[in-house]
Scaffold this motif. Sequence first.
Motif, PDB file in Angstrom:
ATOM      1  N   VAL A 197      -8.496  -3.462   9.896  1.00  8.54           N
ATOM      2  CA  VAL A 197      -8.337  -2.806   8.055  1.00  8.54           C
ATOM      3  C   VAL A 197      -7.523  -1.229   7.495  1.00  8.54           C
ATOM      4  O   VAL A 197      -6.919  -1.049   6.814  1.00  8.54           O
ATOM      5  CB  VAL A 197      -9.764  -3.606   7.597  1.00  8.54           C
ATOM      6  CG1 VAL A 197      -9.515  -3.223   6.018  1.00  8.54           C
ATOM      7  CG2 VAL A 197      -9.900  -4.887   6.682  1.00  8.54           C
ATOM      8  N   LEU A 198      -8.219  -0.224   8.561  1.00  8.54           N
ATOM      9  CA  LEU A 198      -7.524   0.763   8.026  1.00  8.54           C
ATOM     10  C   LEU A 198      -6.251   1.190   8.313  1.00  8.54           C
ATOM     11  O   LEU A 198      -5.518   2.160   8.065  1.00  8.54           O
ATOM     12  CB  LEU A 198      -8.784   2.275   8.532  1.00  8.54           C
ATOM     13  CG  LEU A 198     -10.175   2.096   7.716  1.00  8.54           C
ATOM     14  CD1 LEU A 198     -11.532   2.938   8.698  1.00  8.54           C
ATOM     15  CD2 LEU A 198      -9.845   2.468   6.087  1.00  8.54           C
ATOM     16  N   ILE A 253      -1.303   2.042   6.983  1.00 11.78           N
ATOM     17  CA  ILE A 253      -0.121   2.660   7.284  1.00 11.78           C
ATOM     18  C   ILE A 253       1.233   2.039   8.675  1.00 11.78           C
ATOM     19  O   ILE A 253       1.887   2.598   8.315  1.00 11.78           O
ATOM     20  CB  ILE A 253      -0.893   3.028   8.500  1.00 11.78           C
ATOM     21  CG1 ILE A 253      -2.260   4.159   8.365  1.00 11.78           C
ATOM     22  CG2 ILE A 253      -0.145   4.001   9.551  1.00 11.78           C
ATOM     23  CD1 ILE A 253      -2.966   4.829   8.863  1.00 11.78           C
ATOM     24  N   GLN A 254       0.666   0.741   8.631  1.00 10.49           N
ATOM     25  CA  GLN A 254       1.582  -0.759   9.531  1.00 10.49           C
ATOM     26  C   GLN A 254       2.530  -1.119   8.473  1.00 10.49           C
ATOM     27  O   GLN A 254       3.584  -1.197   8.892  1.00 10.49           O
ATOM     28  CB  GLN A 254       0.815  -1.919  10.089  1.00 10.49           C
ATOM     29  CG  GLN A 254      -0.044  -0.697  11.150  1.00 10.49           C
ATOM     30  CD  GLN A 254      -0.367  -2.628  11.926  1.00 10.49           C
ATOM     31  OE1 GLN A 254      -0.579  -3.601  11.545  1.00 10.49           O
ATOM     32  NE2 GLN A 254      -1.126  -2.257  13.330  1.00 10.49           N
TER      33      GLN A 254
END
Length: 121
Positions: free
Chosen positions: A112-113, A117-118
């Motif tokens: 989830v974190l 970023i992706q």
Amino acid sequence: MARKDMLLRCTSSDSGNSYYRWNVFSYVVAGTFATIAGIWSPEYPFLALTADPYFAVLGFLAGLNICIGTGALIVLYMMFGIETTRGEISTLAAFIGFGFGAGVICMTLPMVLELPIQWIN
């Protein structure tokens, strides 16, 4: 409000849980049928908690919901005291549920974190 009424109100609220259950159920069923039929072939392993972004987010939200619900039940029992065997068993079940929810959060949190970023890259 009486102690028993407050505890019953806390344990009988199921609107949030049913929402997450419906989302997870529909994702699993629709994704399975679409994958088997060849309509949809994702580039990640389908229904892998550490690789499937949709399943990871749904699992994280479900784990968070479980932790909030069982944590509220534990706090209520600790505030009003545990007087009966039923209260002891309910508190034990709430601690087990809290541990399950926390375990799901621990498994899905790295994925989830990584998602924002992706999505940016």
